[in-house]
Design a protein around this motif. Sequence first.
Motif, PDB file in Angstrom:
ATOM      1  N   ARG A 234      -1.659  27.192   1.213  1.00  0.00           N
ATOM      2  CA  ARG A 234      -0.518  27.973   1.716  1.00  0.00           C
ATOM      3  C   ARG A 234      -0.793  28.496   3.123  1.00  0.00           C
ATOM      4  NH1 ARG A 234       1.047  32.224  -2.888  1.00  0.00           N
ATOM      5  NH2 ARG A 234       2.625  32.768  -1.325  1.00  0.00           N
ATOM      6  N   THR A 235      -2.039  28.858   3.393  1.00  0.00           N
ATOM      7  CA  THR A 235      -2.405  29.333   4.731  1.00  0.00           C
ATOM      8  C   THR A 235      -2.264  28.215   5.755  1.00  0.00           C
ATOM      9  OG1 THR A 235      -3.954  30.926   3.749  1.00  0.00           O
ATOM     10  CG2 THR A 235      -4.214  30.439   6.095  1.00  0.00           C
ATOM     11  N   ALA A 236      -2.676  27.015   5.379  1.00  0.00           N
ATOM     12  CA  ALA A 236      -2.567  25.874   6.291  1.00  0.00           C
ATOM     13  C   ALA A 236      -1.116  25.523   6.592  1.00  0.00           C
ATOM     14  CB  ALA A 236      -3.284  24.664   5.693  1.00  0.00           C
ATOM     15  N   GLU A 237      -0.212  25.891   5.706  1.00  0.00           N
ATOM     16  CA  GLU A 237       1.208  25.584   5.887  1.00  0.00           C
ATOM     17  C   GLU A 237       1.914  26.614   6.772  1.00  0.00           C
ATOM     18  OE1 GLU A 237       2.526  25.348   1.862  1.00  0.00           O
ATOM     19  OE2 GLU A 237       1.860  23.275   1.600  1.00  0.00           O
ATOM     20  N   MET A 238       1.225  27.710   7.106  1.00  0.00           N
ATOM     21  CA  MET A 238       1.827  28.745   7.951  1.00  0.00           C
ATOM     22  C   MET A 238       1.962  28.261   9.395  1.00  0.00           C
ATOM     23  SD  MET A 238      -0.288  32.087   6.573  1.00  0.00           S
ATOM     24  CE  MET A 238       0.544  33.217   7.718  1.00  0.00           C
ATOM     25  N   GLN A 239       3.002  28.722  10.074  1.00  0.00           N
ATOM     26  CA  GLN A 239       3.178  28.365  11.479  1.00  0.00           C
ATOM     27  C   GLN A 239       2.161  29.088  12.366  1.00  0.00           C
ATOM     28  OE1 GLN A 239       7.263  28.995  12.641  1.00  0.00           O
ATOM     29  NE2 GLN A 239       7.946  27.065  11.721  1.00  0.00           N
TER      30      GLN A 239
END
Length: 278
Positions: A234-239
Amino acid sequence: MKSKVWYVTGASQGLGLALVKKLLAKGYRVAATSRKAAELEKAVDAGKDSFLALPVNLLDESSVQQSIADTVGHFGSIDVVVNNAGYGMAGALEELTDAEARANFDVNVFGSLNVIRKALPYLRAQKSGHIFNIASVGGFTGGFPGFGIYCATKFAVHGFTESLAHEIKEFGLFATVVFPGYFRTNFLTSSSLSTPKNEMPEYTAVRAVQSTHTDQYNGQQAGDPDKAADVLIRTAEMQQPPIHLFLGADSYQFSAAKIDLVKKDMEALKEWAAATNI
């Protein structure tokens, strides 16, 4: 995001293995490294269209470079790098030999730096990418007797990740240092935790802490590695992902106590220490 290619080191067990399985289940493509690729292939049941197992010696720059080139050659890109490989080292500073201490730094610090150095040319060229460096809550607070060298390696990971995040920002890249607390993996077993060859009987407090970790904490850790893997994804998917990621309720508790201690120490001598300008 599902088109992103992840490269994960130390993936044959623990958090690395949990992350690889979660990524594959979510449809990501994953290149994963281990000292023995056969063990990794056995642990992960996936086809070559989505999974690539790579035998890598992280202390050999040519081996690391080849693995990253193989990843790009196989999948067409490399987008998220997770420096997860490492091992624990218990023992008082006086007990550990120079060779034992340097070996821990070689894997936990210089192995990760080898990966970063070889991955960045690809990430910079595509002007996108994210590097996760897995430290430990012991890389934020060193208040663990008998884990000084291990903490030192993880403090190093903490420090160079903060610098890295600022160095690569101009290329559109991100870096995050991860501070896991106690997760239920095999980290506290003999396969991942080394002890001094020459233990000194005088260090009774260190032996007590060591015993508590291996005999009481091991197998009873509150952290779920699958849930930790979810947070990483989920962190990697953050802008705009953060530079610091604390994993686990205990990580937050230990780190808050460290921050309070630093504030207390700063205030204790502030009048003297802040008045030292010429």
